[in-house]
Design a protein around this motif. Structure first.
Motif, PDB file in Angstrom:
ATOM      1  N   CYS A 105       0.825  -1.215   0.000  1.00 30.74           N
ATOM      2  CA  CYS A 105       0.000   0.000   0.000  1.00 30.74           C
ATOM      3  C   CYS A 105       0.858   1.264   0.000  1.00 30.74           C
ATOM      4  CB  CYS A 105      -0.948   0.000   1.197  1.00 30.74           C
ATOM      5  SG  CYS A 105      -2.267  -1.209   1.094  1.00 30.74           S
ATOM      6  N   LEU A 106       1.938   1.247   0.751  1.00 31.94           N
ATOM      7  CA  LEU A 106       2.826   2.415   0.784  1.00 31.94           C
ATOM      8  C   LEU A 106       3.528   2.616  -0.564  1.00 31.94           C
ATOM      9  CD1 LEU A 106       4.239   2.010   4.384  1.00 31.94           C
ATOM     10  CD2 LEU A 106       2.792   3.873   3.556  1.00 31.94           C
ATOM     11  N   PHE A 107       3.932   1.529  -1.208  1.00 34.50           N
ATOM     12  CA  PHE A 107       4.501   1.665  -2.548  1.00 34.50           C
ATOM     13  C   PHE A 107       3.454   2.173  -3.532  1.00 34.50           C
ATOM     14  CE2 PHE A 107       8.233  -0.872  -1.265  1.00 34.50           C
ATOM     15  CZ  PHE A 107       9.212  -0.114  -1.886  1.00 34.50           C
ATOM     16  N   PHE A 108       2.210   1.745  -3.348  1.00 30.41           N
ATOM     17  CA  PHE A 108       1.128   2.253  -4.190  1.00 30.41           C
ATOM     18  C   PHE A 108       0.936   3.750  -3.966  1.00 30.41           C
ATOM     19  CE2 PHE A 108      -3.413   2.927  -5.198  1.00 30.41           C
ATOM     20  CZ  PHE A 108      -3.357   2.615  -6.545  1.00 30.41           C
ATOM     21  N   LEU A 109       1.115   4.200  -2.725  1.00 31.50           N
ATOM     22  CA  LEU A 109       1.046   5.636  -2.430  1.00 31.50           C
ATOM     23  C   LEU A 109       2.146   6.394  -3.177  1.00 31.50           C
ATOM     24  CD1 LEU A 109      -0.312   7.907  -0.859  1.00 31.50           C
ATOM     25  CD2 LEU A 109       1.154   7.329   1.075  1.00 31.50           C
ATOM     26  N   LEU A 110       3.342   5.819  -3.261  1.00 29.20           N
ATOM     27  CA  LEU A 110       4.419   6.435  -4.042  1.00 29.20           C
ATOM     28  C   LEU A 110       4.044   6.506  -5.523  1.00 29.20           C
ATOM     29  CD1 LEU A 110       7.548   4.793  -2.386  1.00 29.20           C
ATOM     30  CD2 LEU A 110       6.834   7.178  -2.209  1.00 29.20           C
ATOM     31  N   VAL A 111       3.378   5.476  -6.010  1.00 31.97           N
ATOM     32  CA  VAL A 111       2.915   5.473  -7.408  1.00 31.97           C
ATOM     33  C   VAL A 111       1.864   6.562  -7.607  1.00 31.97           C
ATOM     34  CG1 VAL A 111       1.651   4.127  -9.135  1.00 31.97           C
ATOM     35  CG2 VAL A 111       3.484   3.053  -7.819  1.00 31.97           C
ATOM     36  N   LEU A 112       0.966   6.731  -6.642  1.00 37.45           N
ATOM     37  CA  LEU A 112      -0.057   7.778  -6.747  1.00 37.45           C
ATOM     38  C   LEU A 112       0.561   9.170  -6.760  1.00 37.45           C
ATOM     39  CD1 LEU A 112      -2.903   6.454  -4.430  1.00 37.45           C
ATOM     40  CD2 LEU A 112      -2.906   6.611  -6.927  1.00 37.45           C
ATOM     41  N   ILE A 113       1.594   9.374  -5.957  1.00 35.05           N
ATOM     42  CA  ILE A 113       2.295  10.665  -5.963  1.00 35.05           C
ATOM     43  C   ILE A 113       2.841  10.935  -7.358  1.00 35.05           C
ATOM     44  CG2 ILE A 113       4.311  11.911  -5.081  1.00 35.05           C
ATOM     45  CD1 ILE A 113       3.822  10.445  -2.386  1.00 35.05           C
ATOM     46  N   ARG A 114       3.418   9.919  -7.968  1.00 38.75           N
ATOM     47  CA  ARG A 114       3.952  10.063  -9.321  1.00 38.75           C
ATOM     48  C   ARG A 114       2.831  10.299 -10.334  1.00 38.75           C
ATOM     49  NH1 ARG A 114       8.648   9.073 -12.728  1.00 38.75           N
ATOM     50  NH2 ARG A 114       7.760   9.513 -14.754  1.00 38.75           N
ATOM     51  N   PHE A 115       1.735   9.557 -10.192  1.00 37.28           N
ATOM     52  CA  PHE A 115       0.625   9.649 -11.143  1.00 37.28           C
ATOM     53  C   PHE A 115      -0.025  11.031 -11.126  1.00 37.28           C
ATOM     54  CE2 PHE A 115      -3.821   8.899 -12.414  1.00 37.28           C
ATOM     55  CZ  PHE A 115      -3.594   8.345 -13.670  1.00 37.28           C
ATOM     56  N   PHE A 116      -0.144  11.631  -9.954  1.00 38.37           N
ATOM     57  CA  PHE A 116      -0.788  12.939  -9.816  1.00 38.37           C
ATOM     58  C   PHE A 116       0.208  14.088  -9.711  1.00 38.37           C
ATOM     59  CE2 PHE A 116      -4.125  10.055  -8.229  1.00 38.37           C
ATOM     60  CZ  PHE A 116      -5.135  10.410  -9.113  1.00 38.37           C
ATOM     61  N   GLU A 117       1.429  13.879 -10.192  1.00 39.31           N
ATOM     62  CA  GLU A 117       2.468  14.898 -10.051  1.00 39.31           C
ATOM     63  C   GLU A 117       2.107  16.225 -10.707  1.00 39.31           C
ATOM     64  OE1 GLU A 117       6.053  13.244 -11.694  1.00 39.31           O
ATOM     65  OE2 GLU A 117       5.197  13.076 -13.681  1.00 39.31           O
TER      66      GLU A 117
ATOM     67  N   GLY B  94       9.093  10.725   3.384  1.00 39.84           N
ATOM     68  CA  GLY B  94       8.226  10.313   4.489  1.00 39.84           C
ATOM     69  C   GLY B  94       7.587   8.951   4.240  1.00 39.84           C
ATOM     70  N   VAL B  95       7.078   8.752   3.037  1.00 37.11           N
ATOM     71  CA  VAL B  95       6.486   7.457   2.696  1.00 37.11           C
ATOM     72  C   VAL B  95       7.564   6.374   2.689  1.00 37.11           C
ATOM     73  CG1 VAL B  95       5.244   6.156   0.926  1.00 37.11           C
ATOM     74  CG2 VAL B  95       4.578   8.507   1.414  1.00 37.11           C
ATOM     75  N   SER B  96       8.737   6.700   2.191  1.00 37.74           N
ATOM     76  CA  SER B  96       9.840   5.731   2.176  1.00 37.74           C
ATOM     77  C   SER B  96      10.245   5.335   3.590  1.00 37.74           C
ATOM     78  CB  SER B  96      11.046   6.306   1.430  1.00 37.74           C
ATOM     79  OG  SER B  96      10.723   6.559   0.087  1.00 37.74           O
ATOM     80  N   LEU B  97      10.280   6.299   4.505  1.00 42.98           N
ATOM     81  CA  LEU B  97      10.590   5.994   5.903  1.00 42.98           C
ATOM     82  C   LEU B  97       9.513   5.105   6.527  1.00 42.98           C
ATOM     83  CD1 LEU B  97      11.991   9.432   7.097  1.00 42.98           C
ATOM     84  CD2 LEU B  97      13.257   7.282   6.938  1.00 42.98           C
ATOM     85  N   LEU B  98       8.264   5.339   6.148  1.00 45.47           N
ATOM     86  CA  LEU B  98       7.188   4.467   6.623  1.00 45.47           C
ATOM     87  C   LEU B  98       7.356   3.041   6.110  1.00 45.47           C
ATOM     88  CD1 LEU B  98       4.020   6.744   6.382  1.00 45.47           C
ATOM     89  CD2 LEU B  98       5.062   5.808   8.450  1.00 45.47           C
ATOM     90  N   VAL B  99       7.781   2.902   4.852  1.00 46.15           N
ATOM     91  CA  VAL B  99       8.046   1.576   4.293  1.00 46.15           C
ATOM     92  C   VAL B  99       9.106   0.874   5.126  1.00 46.15           C
ATOM     93  CG1 VAL B  99       9.052   0.345   2.327  1.00 46.15           C
ATOM     94  CG2 VAL B  99       7.326   2.092   1.929  1.00 46.15           C
TER      95      VAL B  99
ATOM     96  N   PHE C  83      15.926   6.332  -3.437  1.00 45.28           N
ATOM     97  CA  PHE C  83      16.746   5.858  -2.319  1.00 45.28           C
ATOM     98  C   PHE C  83      16.128   4.657  -1.609  1.00 45.28           C
ATOM     99  CE2 PHE C  83      18.090  10.403  -2.590  1.00 45.28           C
ATOM    100  CZ  PHE C  83      19.332  10.136  -3.140  1.00 45.28           C
ATOM    101  N   ILE C  84      14.813   4.531  -1.648  1.00 49.18           N
ATOM    102  CA  ILE C  84      14.185   3.362  -1.031  1.00 49.18           C
ATOM    103  C   ILE C  84      14.595   2.090  -1.772  1.00 49.18           C
ATOM    104  CG2 ILE C  84      12.009   3.476  -2.320  1.00 49.18           C
ATOM    105  CD1 ILE C  84      12.350   2.521   1.367  1.00 49.18           C
ATOM    106  N   LEU C  85      14.882   2.219  -3.060  1.00 49.24           N
ATOM    107  CA  LEU C  85      15.324   1.063  -3.837  1.00 49.24           C
ATOM    108  C   LEU C  85      16.737   0.629  -3.454  1.00 49.24           C
ATOM    109  CD1 LEU C  85      13.966   2.070  -7.353  1.00 49.24           C
ATOM    110  CD2 LEU C  85      12.925   0.529  -5.686  1.00 49.24           C
ATOM    111  N   LEU C  86      17.489   1.512  -2.834  1.00 53.40           N
ATOM    112  CA  LEU C  86      18.820   1.173  -2.319  1.00 53.40           C
ATOM    113  C   LEU C  86      18.761   0.717  -0.865  1.00 53.40           C
ATOM    114  CD1 LEU C  86      20.792   4.241  -3.708  1.00 53.40           C
ATOM    115  CD2 LEU C  86      20.811   1.925  -4.623  1.00 53.40           C
ATOM    116  N   LEU C  87      17.986   1.437  -0.065  1.00 49.24           N
ATOM    117  CA  LEU C  87      17.977   1.168   1.367  1.00 49.24           C
ATOM    118  C   LEU C  87      17.233  -0.114   1.737  1.00 49.24           C
ATOM    119  CD1 LEU C  87      17.417   4.771   2.769  1.00 49.24           C
ATOM    120  CD2 LEU C  87      19.521   3.439   2.759  1.00 49.24           C
TER     121      LEU C  87
END
Length: 145
Positions: free
Chosen positions: A12-24, A66-71, A127-131
């Motif tokens: 769900c959090l990754f989906f939130l990142l996708v939504l941020i991108r989709f509605f940029e 923030g979303v990445s830290l939640l992940v 950075f989430i893809l690295l961390l």
């Protein structure tokens, strides 16, 4: 926390990142979105409000971070991991924002390519893809040895 609950929450959090991108385009002021979609090497820079662009880019970086830290929190639930990640995001974000601001105020053909990549690190949650795999290796793989 149950393993399946963690997986669903992380998804769900990754989906939130996708939504941020989709509605940029709706959420953030960024005239460089359309600029970099075209053949930008031969175009002149778009008209833009520098401070507004810097603030919107910073806000987007904060939102993605923030979303990445939640992940990371949902995945590992370790304070040390979150503390390190927070320091990492703050340090890298400050450096990139300073460099981005310099490039915005000195935006010319000679730094189109550099601006593209600095901006990319700020507006995408790379950075989430690295961390995430690094902490997974450290936490689970080394733990099993």
């Amino acid at each position: 926390m149950n393993k399946w609950v963690k997986i669903v929450l992380v998804f769900c959090l990754f989906f939130l990142l996708v939504l941020i991108r989709f509605f940029e385009k709706d959420l953030f002021y960024d005239p460089l979105l359309t600029f970099y979609k075209g053949n930008y090497q031969y175009q002149s820079p778009p008209e833009m409000e520098n401070f507004k662009l810097i603030l919107n880019t910073f806000f987007r970086y904060l939102l993605n971070s923030g979303v990445s830290l939640l992940v990371l929190y949902v995945a590992f639930q370790k304070k040390a991991i979150i503390k390190f990640s927070l320091i990492f995001y703050c340090f890298i974000g400050a450096l990139l924002m300073l460099f981005f601001s310099y490039l915005i105020f000195n935006f010319g053909k000679e730094n189109y390519f550099l601006m593209f990549y600095v901006r990319r690190f700020l507006i995408q949650p790379l950075f989430i893809l690295l961390l995430l795999p690094a902490f997974y290796y450290q936490y689970y793989i080394k733990k099993s040895r």
